[in-house]
Design an enzyme around this catalytic site. Structure first.
Site, mmCIF file in Angstrom:
data_model
loop_
_atom_site.group_PDB
_atom_site.id
_atom_site.type_symbol
_atom_site.label_atom_id
_atom_site.label_comp_id
_atom_site.label_asym_id
_atom_site.label_seq_id
_atom_site.Cartn_x
_atom_site.Cartn_y
_atom_site.Cartn_z
ATOM 1 N N GLY A 181 54.935 -54.378 -22.211
ATOM 2 C CA GLY A 181 56.200 -54.455 -22.456
ATOM 3 C C GLY A 181 57.264 -54.896 -21.499
ATOM 4 O O GLY A 181 58.606 -54.682 -21.726
ATOM 5 N N SER A 215 52.326 -58.255 -21.844
ATOM 6 C CA SER A 215 53.337 -59.242 -21.956
ATOM 7 C C SER A 215 52.620 -60.741 -22.278
ATOM 8 O O SER A 215 53.184 -61.897 -21.841
ATOM 9 C CB SER A 215 54.375 -59.577 -20.682
ATOM 10 N N HIS A 244 45.218 -46.439 -25.200
ATOM 11 C CA HIS A 244 46.226 -47.440 -24.650
ATOM 12 C C HIS A 244 47.150 -46.446 -23.793
ATOM 13 O O HIS A 244 47.318 -45.488 -23.728
ATOM 14 C CB HIS A 244 47.208 -47.598 -26.028
ATOM 15 N N GLU A 262 50.184 -46.171 -23.349
ATOM 16 C CA GLU A 262 51.282 -45.144 -24.131
ATOM 17 C C GLU A 262 50.337 -43.727 -24.114
ATOM 18 O O GLU A 262 50.944 -42.755 -24.191
ATOM 19 C CB GLU A 262 52.007 -45.687 -25.030
ATOM 20 N N GLU A 290 44.692 -53.791 -19.675
ATOM 21 C CA GLU A 290 46.062 -53.543 -19.827
ATOM 22 C C GLU A 290 46.670 -52.983 -18.549
ATOM 23 O O GLU A 290 46.808 -51.807 -18.664
ATOM 24 C CB GLU A 290 46.583 -52.936 -20.956
ATOM 25 N N LYS A 308 52.251 -50.858 -32.338
ATOM 26 C CA LYS A 308 52.916 -49.755 -31.989
ATOM 27 C C LYS A 308 53.507 -48.970 -33.063
ATOM 28 O O LYS A 308 53.070 -49.092 -34.560
ATOM 29 C CB LYS A 308 53.794 -49.945 -30.654
ATOM 30 N N ASN A 319 48.771 -55.155 -31.242
ATOM 31 C CA ASN A 319 49.161 -53.722 -31.542
ATOM 32 C C ASN A 319 50.566 -53.568 -31.792
ATOM 33 O O ASN A 319 51.283 -53.746 -30.913
ATOM 34 C CB ASN A 319 48.924 -53.042 -30.135
#
Ligand code: PEP
Length: 264
Positions: free
Chosen positions: A186, A226, A107, A109, A180, A11, A9
């Site tokens: 991240g 990660s 996701h 985010e 996730e 982003k 991904n």
């Protein structure tokens, strides 16, 4: 045994020329030495599936740069309506026409930065399953949820809302769920192999409750958070984990290739 998925991904990273360069180099690496060639064989035998999710404007460049269909393309988001007055949005038909096989939905985010709710994500998931694009549906708890012992409650809420109206054959054949944990995305903090496996196993239990054992077995469940070349093989070896969704480490073609080659 399930086909393993290694998905990157990107982003909001990689414009068109960076995307073409990445795809060219990845294909070169998958043809170069022994490990690359072994991975290529595993892709051809459908033991692993490689997916890249570039930003919308780089999807065309990714599709054009491919020399083969070894690399599948995914979008990172979609709107559930087929067309209309939805400024800034992209439809499933557009993704299909652009060459996407997959789309990432929900996701963290999208959920936590852009405020996408379980109800909205359910509409996106249902619309996607009625299209020719396949969903990679993300779920995961915040750090506060994990610390309060609420991981399973959150996963249950997110998944029960999402697959409210789905049937077992659709879930078995078309759905990919990505676990996730938000605190691992991240941040450099990875869930332990066991915690990742337990959460993915719990997702399978939820699928079993609603759709039965055969569907729960067939469902593909990925881990993301990660992941890097140093920890990918350990995570991928877990019983309930069928693949990896990778952010940061998927932006570096050598790291991404290493994750692929060590997964075979
Ligand atoms: C992600 O964005 O889906 C992700 C898992 O990111 P990272 O690998 O950088 O934690």
């Amino acid at each position: 045994m399930h086909k393993k998925m290694i998905a990157g991904n990107w982003k909001m990273n990689c414009g068109q020329s960076a995307t073409s360069d990445f795809i060219n180099k990845l294909e070169d690496l998958l043809e170069s030495d022994e490990t690359g060639k072994r991975s290529s064989k595993a892709i051809e035998s459908e033991l692993i599936e490689i997916v890249i999710a570039p930003p919308f404007t780089s999807i065309g460049a990714a599709v054009a740069a491919r020399r083969s269909e070894k690399i599948n393309i995914s979008a990172q988001n979609v709107h559930y309506e087929p067309k209309g007055a939805f400024t800034g949005e992209i439809s499933l038909g557009m993704l299909e026409e652009a060459g996407c096989k997959y789309v990432i939905i929900g996701h963290s985010e999208r959920r936590h930065v852009f405020g996408e709710t379980n109800e909205l994500l359910e509409r996106k998931l249902v619309a996607t399953l009625e299209s020719k694009v396949l969903p990679i549906f993300c779920v995961g708890e915040l750090l506060a949820d994990r610390e309060a012992g609420r991981t399973e409650t959150v996963l249950r809420q997110q998944l029960e809302a999402a697959w409210l109206s789905l049937t077992s054959d659709v879930v078995a054949e078309m759905l990919v769920v990505a676990y996730e944990p938000v605190w691992a995305i991240g941040t450099g903090k990875t869930a332990s192999d066991k915690d990742a496996d337990d959460a993915c196993g719990f997702i399978r239990e939820l699928a079993q409750e609603k759709f039965g054992a055969a569907t729960a077995d067939a469902l593909r469940v990925l881990y993301g958070g990660s992941v890097k070349p140093e920890n990918s093989a350990g995570i991928l070896a877990q019983k309930n984990i069928d693949g990896l969704l990778i952010g940061g480490a998927s932006l570096d073609v050598d790291s991404f290739t290493k994750i692929i080659t060590t997964s075979v």
